[in-house]
Design a protein around this motif. Structure first.
Motif, PDB file in Angstrom:
ATOM      1  N   ARG A  52       7.233  -9.902  -2.608  1.00 43.58           N
ATOM      2  CA  ARG A  52       5.928  -9.749  -2.503  1.00 43.58           C
ATOM      3  C   ARG A  52       4.987 -10.944  -3.619  1.00 43.58           C
ATOM      4  O   ARG A  52       3.600 -10.686  -3.346  1.00 43.58           O
ATOM      5  CB  ARG A  52       6.042  -8.598  -3.274  1.00 43.58           C
ATOM      6  CG  ARG A  52       4.719  -7.704  -4.013  1.00 43.58           C
ATOM      7  CD  ARG A  52       4.705  -6.447  -5.104  1.00 43.58           C
ATOM      8  NE  ARG A  52       5.908  -6.830  -5.815  1.00 43.58           N
ATOM      9  CZ  ARG A  52       5.524  -7.457  -7.622  1.00 43.58           C
ATOM     10  NH1 ARG A  52       4.044  -7.843  -7.371  1.00 43.58           N
ATOM     11  NH2 ARG A  52       6.570  -7.380  -8.109  1.00 43.58           N
ATOM     12  N   TRP A  55       3.576 -13.370  -1.364  1.00 45.88           N
ATOM     13  CA  TRP A  55       1.924 -12.879  -0.927  1.00 45.88           C
ATOM     14  C   TRP A  55       1.255 -12.872  -1.993  1.00 45.88           C
ATOM     15  O   TRP A  55      -0.261 -13.458  -1.050  1.00 45.88           O
ATOM     16  CB  TRP A  55       2.835 -11.255  -0.294  1.00 45.88           C
ATOM     17  CG  TRP A  55       1.578 -11.164   0.321  1.00 45.88           C
ATOM     18  CD1 TRP A  55       0.948  -9.639  -0.295  1.00 45.88           C
ATOM     19  CD2 TRP A  55       1.327 -11.241   1.641  1.00 45.88           C
ATOM     20  NE1 TRP A  55       0.184  -9.377   0.562  1.00 45.88           N
ATOM     21  CE2 TRP A  55      -0.483 -10.311   1.592  1.00 45.88           C
ATOM     22  CE3 TRP A  55       1.043 -12.219   2.777  1.00 45.88           C
ATOM     23  CZ2 TRP A  55      -0.511 -10.003   3.002  1.00 45.88           C
ATOM     24  CZ3 TRP A  55       0.559 -11.499   3.632  1.00 45.88           C
ATOM     25  CH2 TRP A  55      -0.194 -11.129   3.800  1.00 45.88           C
ATOM     26  N   LYS A  63      -4.724 -14.953   3.328  1.00 41.94           N
ATOM     27  CA  LYS A  63      -3.979 -14.670   3.949  1.00 41.94           C
ATOM     28  C   LYS A  63      -4.031 -12.931   5.000  1.00 41.94           C
ATOM     29  O   LYS A  63      -5.570 -12.839   4.776  1.00 41.94           O
ATOM     30  CB  LYS A  63      -3.501 -12.984   2.330  1.00 41.94           C
ATOM     31  CG  LYS A  63      -2.958 -13.602   1.825  1.00 41.94           C
ATOM     32  CD  LYS A  63      -2.417 -12.668   0.679  1.00 41.94           C
ATOM     33  CE  LYS A  63      -3.771 -11.671   0.104  1.00 41.94           C
ATOM     34  NZ  LYS A  63      -3.198 -11.263  -1.669  1.00 41.94           N
ATOM     35  N   ASN A  70       3.493 -13.246   8.917  1.00 37.53           N
ATOM     36  CA  ASN A  70       3.986 -12.969   7.829  1.00 37.53           C
ATOM     37  C   ASN A  70       4.499 -11.664   7.753  1.00 37.53           C
ATOM     38  O   ASN A  70       4.785 -10.686   8.454  1.00 37.53           O
ATOM     39  CB  ASN A  70       2.240 -12.926   6.677  1.00 37.53           C
ATOM     40  CG  ASN A  70       2.042 -14.147   7.062  1.00 37.53           C
ATOM     41  OD1 ASN A  70       1.174 -14.653   5.715  1.00 37.53           O
ATOM     42  ND2 ASN A  70       1.687 -14.799   8.453  1.00 37.53           N
ATOM     43  N   VAL A  72       6.588 -10.073   4.544  1.00 35.91           N
ATOM     44  CA  VAL A  72       6.531  -9.698   3.187  1.00 35.91           C
ATOM     45  C   VAL A  72       7.636  -9.095   2.675  1.00 35.91           C
ATOM     46  O   VAL A  72       7.691  -7.974   2.959  1.00 35.91           O
ATOM     47  CB  VAL A  72       5.053  -9.083   2.438  1.00 35.91           C
ATOM     48  CG1 VAL A  72       5.410  -9.389   1.110  1.00 35.91           C
ATOM     49  CG2 VAL A  72       4.281 -10.430   3.489  1.00 35.91           C
ATOM     50  N   SER A  74       9.272  -6.511   0.069  1.00 36.53           N
ATOM     51  CA  SER A  74       9.089  -5.882  -1.099  1.00 36.53           C
ATOM     52  C   SER A  74       9.759  -4.354  -1.378  1.00 36.53           C
ATOM     53  O   SER A  74      10.018  -3.615  -0.292  1.00 36.53           O
ATOM     54  CB  SER A  74       7.645  -5.419  -1.231  1.00 36.53           C
ATOM     55  OG  SER A  74       7.682  -4.182  -2.417  1.00 36.53           O
ATOM     56  N   LEU A  81       0.229  -4.009   2.076  1.00 33.05           N
ATOM     57  CA  LEU A  81      -0.344  -5.905   2.211  1.00 33.05           C
ATOM     58  C   LEU A  81      -1.725  -5.901   2.655  1.00 33.05           C
ATOM     59  O   LEU A  81      -2.448  -6.411   1.416  1.00 33.05           O
ATOM     60  CB  LEU A  81       0.664  -6.114   3.603  1.00 33.05           C
ATOM     61  CG  LEU A  81       1.643  -5.829   3.886  1.00 33.05           C
ATOM     62  CD1 LEU A  81       2.603  -6.091   4.575  1.00 33.05           C
ATOM     63  CD2 LEU A  81       2.371  -6.851   2.727  1.00 33.05           C
ATOM     64  N   LEU A  95       5.927  -6.009   6.773  1.00 37.31           N
ATOM     65  CA  LEU A  95       6.397  -5.340   4.881  1.00 37.31           C
ATOM     66  C   LEU A  95       7.408  -4.743   5.834  1.00 37.31           C
ATOM     67  O   LEU A  95       8.245  -3.508   6.269  1.00 37.31           O
ATOM     68  CB  LEU A  95       5.272  -4.561   4.894  1.00 37.31           C
ATOM     69  CG  LEU A  95       5.970  -4.022   3.305  1.00 37.31           C
ATOM     70  CD1 LEU A  95       5.981  -4.893   1.810  1.00 37.31           C
ATOM     71  CD2 LEU A  95       5.672  -2.500   2.640  1.00 37.31           C
TER      72      LEU A  95
END
Length: 213
Positions: A52, A55, A63, A70, A72, A74, A81, A95
């Motif tokens: 995170r 990112w 982004k 991508n 990410v 978390s 996001l 995510l």
């Protein structure tokens, strides 16, 4: 099954960050990073895996990182996001709450909009540590590090560090040996011309290296 490749710029003392930012500004090194992580055969896509904080360190206008999936990570499964006014992202963004769930996406045959070519881990320190610790039996075992070694200055005020992946015997701590690949091997794997030898930019000297195990 895709193995993981770590991409990192680190000092001789493995410093990678200071005050939540990169301690250096190297446009040619960033161009290398972009080309490395976007180059893939037609009809395929590469993935970039990040935490995170990494990112959030990417400027909003960049982004998600274009031409790459991508991913990410978390612990907050409700983490937003993209802002509600950002519109539909131009490239896939996912995510995940753990390394394990992200890895499941990377190896799943129908989990990407296009077939996956390569998977790159791009930070930060926690994600580097967690992926380097994956066992060799894992489908997403890290078998390669693309290291931009910052040779000088020392940047002694770094407060975030890449794990020391080599012990005194050149192994990863579990008996698996890391070997520095030749420049020709690096260039062949990258698939494009890579600047050879010590580079200098904005008073910073650095070198592109590839390590494999």
């Amino acid at each position: 099954m895709p193995r993981l490749t770590i991409v990192v710029a680190a000092t001789r003392n493995n410093g990678i960050g200071r005050n939540s930012q990169l301690p250096w500004r190297l446009s040619k090194e960033m161009a290398f990073f972009k080309k490395l992580t976007t180059t893939s055969p037609e009809g395929t896509i590469n993935a970039v895996v990040m935490g995170r904080a990494t990112w959030e360190s990417i400027p909003k206008k960049f982004k998600p990182l274009p031409q790459r999936a991508n991913i990410v990570i978390s612990r907050n499964e409700q983490y937003e996001l993209m802002s509600v006014d950002a519109g539909a992202p131009s490239t896939p963004v996912y995510l995940h709450s753990s390394i394990e769930s992200a890895a499941a996406r990377l190896v799943g045959p129908y989990s990407m909009e296009r077939p996956l070519h390569r998977s790159f881990v791009i930070g930060g320190a926690h994600i580097y540590n967690a992926t380097l610790a994956l066992p060799p039996t894992s489908d997403t075992f890290v078998d390669r590090i693309l290291l931009t070694r910052i040779l000088s200055p020392a940047f002694e005020d770094c407060d975030v560090f890449f794990p020391d992946f080599l012990d005194d015997n050149g192994t990863d701590g579990n008996g698996r040996s890391w070997k520095r690949a030749s420049f020709e091997e690096l260039k062949e794997w990258a698939g494009f011309d890579v600047p050879e030898g010590i580079q200098e930019e904005n008073g910073v000297q650095y070198e592109f290296q590839m390590w494999v195990r």
